[in-house]
Structures are given as C-alpha cells and as structure tokens.
Design a protein around this motif. Structure first.
Motif, PDB file in Angstrom:
ATOM      1  N   TYR A  66     -84.381  -2.925 119.670  1.00 53.26           N
ATOM      2  CA  TYR A  66     -85.570  -1.862 120.961  1.00 53.26           C
ATOM      3  C   TYR A  66     -86.321  -2.241 120.822  1.00 53.26           C
ATOM      4  O   TYR A  66     -87.612  -2.219 121.677  1.00 53.26           O
ATOM      5  N   LEU A  67     -87.206  -1.181 120.011  1.00 50.48           N
ATOM      6  CA  LEU A  67     -88.797  -1.458 119.263  1.00 50.48           C
ATOM      7  C   LEU A  67     -89.855  -2.448 119.649  1.00 50.48           C
ATOM      8  O   LEU A  67     -90.475  -2.771 119.494  1.00 50.48           O
ATOM      9  N   GLN A 124     -88.485  -5.163 120.354  1.00 46.41           N
ATOM     10  CA  GLN A 124     -88.531  -5.544 122.210  1.00 46.41           C
ATOM     11  C   GLN A 124     -89.516  -4.946 122.734  1.00 46.41           C
ATOM     12  O   GLN A 124     -89.710  -5.430 123.738  1.00 46.41           O
ATOM     13  N   ASN A 125     -90.213  -3.901 122.730  1.00 46.62           N
ATOM     14  CA  ASN A 125     -90.624  -3.175 123.232  1.00 46.62           C
ATOM     15  C   ASN A 125     -92.372  -3.019 122.780  1.00 46.62           C
ATOM     16  O   ASN A 125     -92.946  -2.534 123.616  1.00 46.62           O
ATOM     17  N   LEU A 126     -92.638  -3.960 121.849  1.00 46.10           N
ATOM     18  CA  LEU A 126     -94.389  -3.954 121.299  1.00 46.10           C
ATOM     19  C   LEU A 126     -94.544  -5.028 122.087  1.00 46.10           C
ATOM     20  O   LEU A 126     -94.036  -6.271 122.741  1.00 46.10           O
ATOM     21  N   GLN A 160     -94.502 -10.325 121.136  1.00 50.58           N
ATOM     22  CA  GLN A 160     -93.881 -11.080 120.740  1.00 50.58           C
ATOM     23  C   GLN A 160     -92.853 -12.302 119.951  1.00 50.58           C
ATOM     24  O   GLN A 160     -92.239 -12.534 119.735  1.00 50.58           O
ATOM     25  N   LYS A 197     -97.513   2.462 119.682  1.00 47.34           N
ATOM     26  CA  LYS A 197     -97.407   1.998 120.120  1.00 47.34           C
ATOM     27  C   LYS A 197     -95.751   2.254 119.829  1.00 47.34           C
ATOM     28  O   LYS A 197     -94.179   2.895 120.552  1.00 47.34           O
ATOM     29  N   VAL A 246     -91.836   3.982 121.758  1.00 45.57           N
ATOM     30  CA  VAL A 246     -90.380   3.547 122.001  1.00 45.57           C
ATOM     31  C   VAL A 246     -89.658   4.001 121.738  1.00 45.57           C
ATOM     32  O   VAL A 246     -88.916   4.002 121.734  1.00 45.57           O
ATOM     33  N   GLN A 304     -88.387   7.026 123.131  1.00 46.00           N
ATOM     34  CA  GLN A 304     -88.109   6.393 124.580  1.00 46.00           C
ATOM     35  C   GLN A 304     -86.247   6.237 124.055  1.00 46.00           C
ATOM     36  O   GLN A 304     -85.664   6.715 124.868  1.00 46.00           O
ATOM     37  N   PHE A 305     -86.045   5.725 122.987  1.00 45.84           N
ATOM     38  CA  PHE A 305     -84.496   5.228 122.975  1.00 45.84           C
ATOM     39  C   PHE A 305     -84.046   6.740 122.322  1.00 45.84           C
ATOM     40  O   PHE A 305     -82.845   6.842 122.848  1.00 45.84           O
ATOM     41  N   SER A 359     -82.628   8.001 125.384  1.00 49.51           N
ATOM     42  CA  SER A 359     -82.060   7.480 126.659  1.00 49.51           C
ATOM     43  C   SER A 359     -81.329   8.248 126.605  1.00 49.51           C
ATOM     44  O   SER A 359     -80.019   8.353 125.383  1.00 49.51           O
TER      45      SER A 359
END
Length: 286
Positions: free
Chosen positions: A181-182, A184-186, A189, A275, A279, A282-283, A286
């Motif tokens: 997850y981390l 994917q959200n940086l 890519q 960042k 992230v 958030q994870f 969630s």
C-alpha cells in the motif's frame, strides 16, 4: 589498537575471502557443495552461511583479538546475549550471507556485510557482492569506494532528478499488504526488484536506483542487515533514517530495527519520510 585504515585493509581482505567461499558454494565447486538448508524462525540457513561466519570471525579475531572488540554475527548470535557485553564500545556486526533465499534460488543477489560499530554508529563498512565481483567499502568521513580486481573508484549517489523519476529498489520476497500500500501511494512509481539489503544499497550507490524502504511487520531487519549498507550509502552522499528522521542505532541490546526505515540518495529524503508516515496512517485507519 590499529588505526582505521589498517583495520579497513584487513576487513576488505576478509570480505574478498568470504566472497570466494560463497561463490564456491554458489557454483558448486566447494569441497562439499551440498547446502544442507535448514530453517530458523522461517529463514533459511545453509552450510555456506555457517562456513563464512566461521571464516570471518576466525580471521578478525586472529588479526585483531578479543580485547578491543566484541563480535556479533547472524549465525552465532544468541538472543539471550550469552555473556556478550552489549555495551562493548567497539563491535563488529557481521552478516556472512545476506540474501540466503536469493543465494538458494540462484538470483545472484546475495552479499557479505561486515561493519565496525563504535558505541551505536557504524564507522567502517564492507559489503561484498560475490556474483558482481565487487566489494564496496566506506569509513566514517572517508567516502565510499567500490573495489574490483582492477582497483577501486569513489562512488556518489544520483542527484538532480524529479521526485517522480526516482526509482525504488524493492524486495522479491519480504512483502506485506502495508508495504505494498505504501509503495503504491508514493510519488515515485519506478521499481527495480533486487534481493539482499547490501545489493539494494549497491544499486543506489551505483546510481541504478534512488530509494529503498524497509518496513517491519511481524519481524524486523536486524543490525547485521543494515549496519554495513547504511555507511556505504551515507558516505556516498545518501541518507538512511527512520521515517521520523532519527538516526539508526546499533549495538543497543535489541538487534531488531523496528518501524519504517528509508534509504535514499538524500534528495527529497524528508519529503518522502513525511509522505510515508502519512500513507501508513491512512492505511492503519482504513
């Protein structure tokens, strides 16, 4: 005690010797090439790990003795700290074979880590990458060099890229949902898969990648996974910290490096750390 340059020369020689032993097991030319793989806490251990651990410890102790130094090697470490002085000011922290899975699976991504730590910080490091026939070395304040059979040259991390263009070097095996997850959200890519922390950091100092992230899950990387690679990276101009920016500490009595660690070429390091913390928050919510 010998000076750091003399000690470095000894450590480099031992690094090359260890690399030769590992290659002989890797390519099957060792006297008894059967790896006899066993599992310890779900991690594979082979006779090559043990043989190289013995070689490094015997050579270091024969040359430098036990008076000034304590020794921590992955293969001989007992968590009960069997009589080990956790507070010895000078400690050798050794991983005779970082990337055992890659060694067994023949990807070539395995390394030897040898670090000398004073108090809690590395002052000398050797990372040998046997299949590349390269040995990386650094001393605190002395820069990072890569040595081949032809000589050695200084190394410097990449610079001048946009944050989106940075490349992350990631593991083939140690992955979990939180880390995925981390990643994917940086903002960057591009990814490159490499085994062994030593090999990952080598790709950053060789300017083939720019960032590496370690996130502990049920288990965490150990001092011997990180100590040598950290100095190789920072002396080449990079940064290697916890997500909150605090420096890594070794030889503290706890060999685990818990939490999130970020290694980078130094540009955008603080931005990426913040960042990553955001992230993960958030994870976790969630």
């Amino acid at each position: 005690m010998k000076d750091l340059e003399e000690i470095l020369a000894i450590a480099r020689e031992i690094g090359w010797g260890a690399a030769d032993i590992l290659r002989s097991y890797y390519d099957g030319t060792a006297k008894d090439p059967d790896l006899e793989i066993q599992y310890k806490q779900n991690e594979p251990v082979t006779v090559a790990d043990v043989a190289v651990s013995q070689y490094i410890l015997q050579r270091l102790q024969a040359t430098l003795g036990n008076e000034d130094f304590a020794y921590i090697s992955e293969e001989t470490y007992q968590s009960s700290s069997s009589g080990r002085k956790a507070s010895a000011p000078w400690v050798w922290i050794i991983d005779p074979l970082d990337g055992t899975r890659d060694f067994i699976e023949k990807t070539g991504d395995y390394a030897v880590h040898i670090a000398l730590v004073k108090e809690t910080r590395p002052v000398l490091a050797v990372v040998a990458v046997p299949e590349a026939q390269k040995l990386y070395y650094a001393t605190k304040g002395g820069g990072t060099f890569v040595e081949t059979r032809d000589g050695s040259v200084p190394l410097q991390v990449s610079s001048g890229k946009r944050i989106e263009d940075l490349t992350l070097v990631v593991s083939r095996s140690h992955r979990n949902q939180r880390l995925d997850y981390l990643l994917q959200n940086l903002p960057c890519q591009n990814q490159k898969s490499v085994g062994s922390v030593g090999c990952k950091i080598a790709t950053i100092v060789e300017q083939q990648a720019d960032i590496y992230i370690s996130l502990s899950g049920k288990s965490a990387p150990k001092d011997w996974d990180i100590a040598a690679p950290e100095l190789i990276l920072t002396e080449a101009g990079g940064k290697f910290t916890h997500f909150d920016g605090t420096p890594l500490r070794y030889n503290t009595g706890d060999i685990n490096q818990w939490g999130g660690l970020l290694a980078s070429n130094g540009e955008y390091h603080e931005v990426l750390c913040k960042k990553a913390e955001g992230v993960l928050a958030q994870f976790d919510h969630s």
